[in-house]
Design an enzyme around this catalytic site. Structure first.
Site, PDB file in Angstrom:
ATOM      1  CD1 TRP A 164      -0.184   0.980   3.536  1.00 43.65           C
ATOM      2  CD2 TRP A 164      -1.633   2.043   2.216  1.00 43.65           C
ATOM      3  NE1 TRP A 164       0.446   2.105   3.036  1.00 43.65           N
ATOM      4  CE2 TRP A 164      -0.425   2.779   2.229  1.00 43.65           C
ATOM      5  CE3 TRP A 164      -2.702   2.540   1.455  1.00 43.65           C
ATOM      6  CZ2 TRP A 164      -0.249   3.962   1.512  1.00 43.65           C
ATOM      7  CZ3 TRP A 164      -2.530   3.713   0.728  1.00 43.65           C
ATOM      8  CH2 TRP A 164      -1.312   4.408   0.759  1.00 43.65           C
ATOM      9  CE  LYS A 188       3.863  -7.443   6.389  1.00 41.05           C
ATOM     10  NZ  LYS A 188       3.368  -6.046   6.715  1.00 41.05           N
ATOM     11  N   PRO A 189      -0.101  -9.274   5.466  1.00 39.44           N
ATOM     12  CG  PRO A 189      -2.131  -9.165   6.636  1.00 39.44           C
ATOM     13  CD  PRO A 189      -0.913 -10.029   6.434  1.00 39.44           C
ATOM     14  CD  GLU A 191       2.232  -2.079   9.465  1.00 37.17           C
ATOM     15  OE1 GLU A 191       3.103  -1.213   9.683  1.00 37.17           O
ATOM     16  OE2 GLU A 191       2.307  -2.922   8.555  1.00 37.17           O
ATOM     17  CB  SER A 242       7.671   1.732  -2.714  1.00 37.01           C
ATOM     18  OG  SER A 242       8.631   1.233  -1.791  1.00 37.01           O
ATOM     19  CB  VAL A 245       9.987  -1.492  -0.056  1.00 37.99           C
ATOM     20  CG1 VAL A 245       9.891  -2.758   0.805  1.00 37.99           C
ATOM     21  CG2 VAL A 245       9.819  -0.256   0.821  1.00 37.99           C
ATOM     22  CD  GLU A 264       0.980  -5.137  -9.414  1.00 36.19           C
ATOM     23  OE1 GLU A 264       0.222  -4.280  -9.912  1.00 36.19           O
ATOM     24  OE2 GLU A 264       0.585  -6.241  -9.013  1.00 36.19           O
ATOM     25  N   GLY A 266       6.373   0.270  -8.235  1.00 34.29           N
ATOM     26  CA  GLY A 266       5.776   1.575  -8.486  1.00 34.29           C
ATOM     27  C   GLY A 266       5.412   1.839  -9.933  1.00 34.29           C
ATOM     28  CB  CYS A 298       0.694   0.366  -8.238  1.00 28.46           C
ATOM     29  SG  CYS A 298      -0.286  -1.100  -8.565  1.00 28.46           S
ATOM     30  CD  GLN A 345       0.972   7.948   0.129  1.00 29.22           C
ATOM     31  OE1 GLN A 345       1.936   7.370   0.611  1.00 29.22           O
ATOM     32  NE2 GLN A 345       1.038   8.591  -1.023  1.00 29.22           N
ATOM     33  CG  PHE A 398       0.597   5.506  -3.879  1.00 28.46           C
ATOM     34  CD1 PHE A 398       0.702   4.716  -4.996  1.00 28.46           C
ATOM     35  CD2 PHE A 398      -0.008   4.974  -2.749  1.00 28.46           C
ATOM     36  CE1 PHE A 398       0.212   3.413  -5.008  1.00 28.46           C
ATOM     37  CE2 PHE A 398      -0.504   3.684  -2.740  1.00 28.46           C
ATOM     38  CZ  PHE A 398      -0.393   2.900  -3.872  1.00 28.46           C
TER      39      PHE A 398
END
Length: 500
Positions: A164, A188-189, A191, A242, A245, A264, A266, A298, A345, A398
């Site tokens: 995001w 898949k952007p 949400e 991250s 993930v 790509e 952290g 990042c 966040q 972040f």
């Protein structure tokens, strides 16, 4: 769209978006929807479908058909280049619209969003040339009876999962290069920020991209993202997010079809400042490096590693720079620092700030939330007296939180810079070219800036060392990343018999 002003910009009601498959918008219909509220204004701005795994299958099937029947991969480089060039022109024509929805969903300043969108148009124009210049190799040294060729072929159906923080930019650091290679795509952007990815799909269709070559499926990472990582008909997956993930993506890909991965992940990126640097320039660069996109970047320069003889004075210079930065409504052209994109966040950043105080770091400026009347904002924060063992010195926060670690020697500066699990980006500030080259060579980072930071363009590749990821995006390397290499042996003349 005319230039957006603060007074007239907020939509009266949220804009409905469907998802995008096989060259057409698919309405939400009976599907559940996610209503996105602007993090800067607390009003609903978009409605996005929560797609199902069946919807993902439909998109993958469309991309698979489009790849297998060669409607895109079978075209000449010139034909692919023409589509990419037109897409770049259409992005420029719709830059205000794209920047507007990017700002509403993300919270970044409109001026920053506009600059990113125009930079993305550059990527399509540059990638168009790469579509024409992509090539393999030949070996004419195998003797009179043999000719050898090395060809590059598109890897196939590529899945892209984007975060995001830079919804349009990160997507455009991949899509034109992937298309230049001849692959087809399912995106898949996040949400939280799906609008501009859906607008891009429309633009590519208008530019002449064949149906099925660019598909966008919206939904959560835990459902659609996980299903993409495990999908047996996706040949390669590009994931940005991250490191934690990213590990799960690797595991999921291994459980399915061993798909190729581009990751790509952290970063905990150092900015090394020597006493002989232009300290005014360096202070401005360090402030920019931590506050750009509210530190939700990042490659944010979150660790200031500064020569001890100037450390206190330089910290004051950076503090003074940040005090002058304009924080506020991201739809105001003057704003330089916008809102924190997600509530989760926002909580994470504030918790790290409290952790820094508890660990005994000295708060130089900032240190908490800003009350702007609406939305979620955090003051740029600097911590001094930081040690390498502190959580704020090691974890990717972040957010706009800068930690200061002093050094005495060049070797010590390099050791501190490399004392991290990450290796995404780094900067060095010095007027001594020897120092600059030594640091550039020895610090482990995939992107490096000398007397600048967060600079870039479509020509140079992106990617990290260590736990910051695999592979490279953008530049000619970003096209080659999405190809397979095939060796071809061609025998000349009559075969020498094996069986007489």
């Amino acid at each position: 769209m005319d230039q957006i002003s603060t007074r007239q910009s907020l939509p009266a009601e949220p804009r409905d978006f469907g998802f995008y498959v096989d060259g057409a918008r698919v309405p939400a219909a009976e599907r559940a929807v996610f209503i996105r509220h602007s993090p800067a204004h607390d009003v609903p701005v978009t409605r996005i479908p929560k797609c199902t795994e069946g919807d993902l299958d439909m998109a993958v099937d469309a991309a698979r058909r489009a790849f297998d029947d060669r409607r895109w991969s079978g075209l000449s480089g010139q034909a692919r280049a023409a589509v990419l060039l037109k897409a770049g022109a259409l992005i420029r024509a719709r830059a205000e619209e794209i920047a507007y929805w990017e700002t509403l969903e993300n919270g970044k300043p409109i001026a920053q969003a506009r600059g990113e969108v125009l930079g993305c148009a550059d990527m399509y124009e540059y990638a168009s040339g790469l579509a024409r210049s992509l090539h393999g190799d030949s070996f004419n040294n195998l003797g009179d009876g043999m000719m050898g060729l090395v060809t590059r072929e598109p890897v196939g159906v590529v899945g892209i999962i984007t975060p995001w923080n830079f919804p349009f930019l990160i997507l455009c650091e991949r899509v034109p290069y992937i298309l230049a290679s001849g692959c087809t795509i399912v995106v898949k952007p996040s949400e939280m920020t799906s609008a501009t990815s859906l607008i891009l799909a429309q633009i590519l269709t208008e530019a002449g991209l064949p149906d099925g070559c660019m598909n966008v499926v919206t939904g959560s990472g835990s459902t659609i993202g996980q299903a993409m990582a495990e999908h047996p008909r996706i040949d390669m997956l590009s994931f940005t997010g991250s490191t934690a993930v990213g590990r799960r993506v690797v595991e999921a890909a291994g459980r399915s079809n061993f798909k190729k991965l581009g990751l790509e992940l952290g970063g905990k990126n150092p900015q090394v400042v020597f006493a002989d640097a232009d300290l005014e320039d360096a202070a401005d660069g360090v402030a920019f490096g931590i506050a750009f996109n509210t530190g939700q970047c990042c490659v944010s320069g979150s660790r200031l590693i500064v020569e001890r003889s100037v450390a206190d004075r330089f910290a004051e210079m950076v503090r003074d720079k940040l005090a002058k930065a304009v924080t506020g409504d991201p739809l105001d052209e003057a704003t330089q620092i916008g809102a924190i994109t997600t509530e989760a966040q926002n909580r994470t950043i504030l918790s790290y700030i409290e952790k820094g105080k508890e660990e005994g770091a000295r708060l130089i400026c900032g240190g908490g939330a800003l009350d702007m009347g609406q939305g979620q904002y955090i003051a740029p924060t600097i911590f001094g007296d930081v040690t390498a063992e502190m959580v704020i010195a090691r974890d990717e926060i972040f957010g706009p939180v800068l930690t200061i670690l002093p050094f005495d020697t060049l070797d010590e500066a390099i050791a501190i810079a490399n004392d991290t699990d990450y290796g995404l980006a780094a900067s060095v500030w010095t007027k001594d070219i020897d120092k600059a080259l030594v640091v550039t060579r020895r610090v482990q980072a995939g992107r490096f800036w000398v007397n600048c930071t967060l600079a870039g363009g479509p020509e140079l590749p992106l990617g990290g060392f260590k736990q910051s990821g695999w592979g490279r995006e953008a530049g000619k390397y970003g096209v080659e990343e999405y190809t397979q290499i095939k060796s071809v042996h061609i025998e000349i003349g009559k075969r020498r018999p094996w069986i007489a």
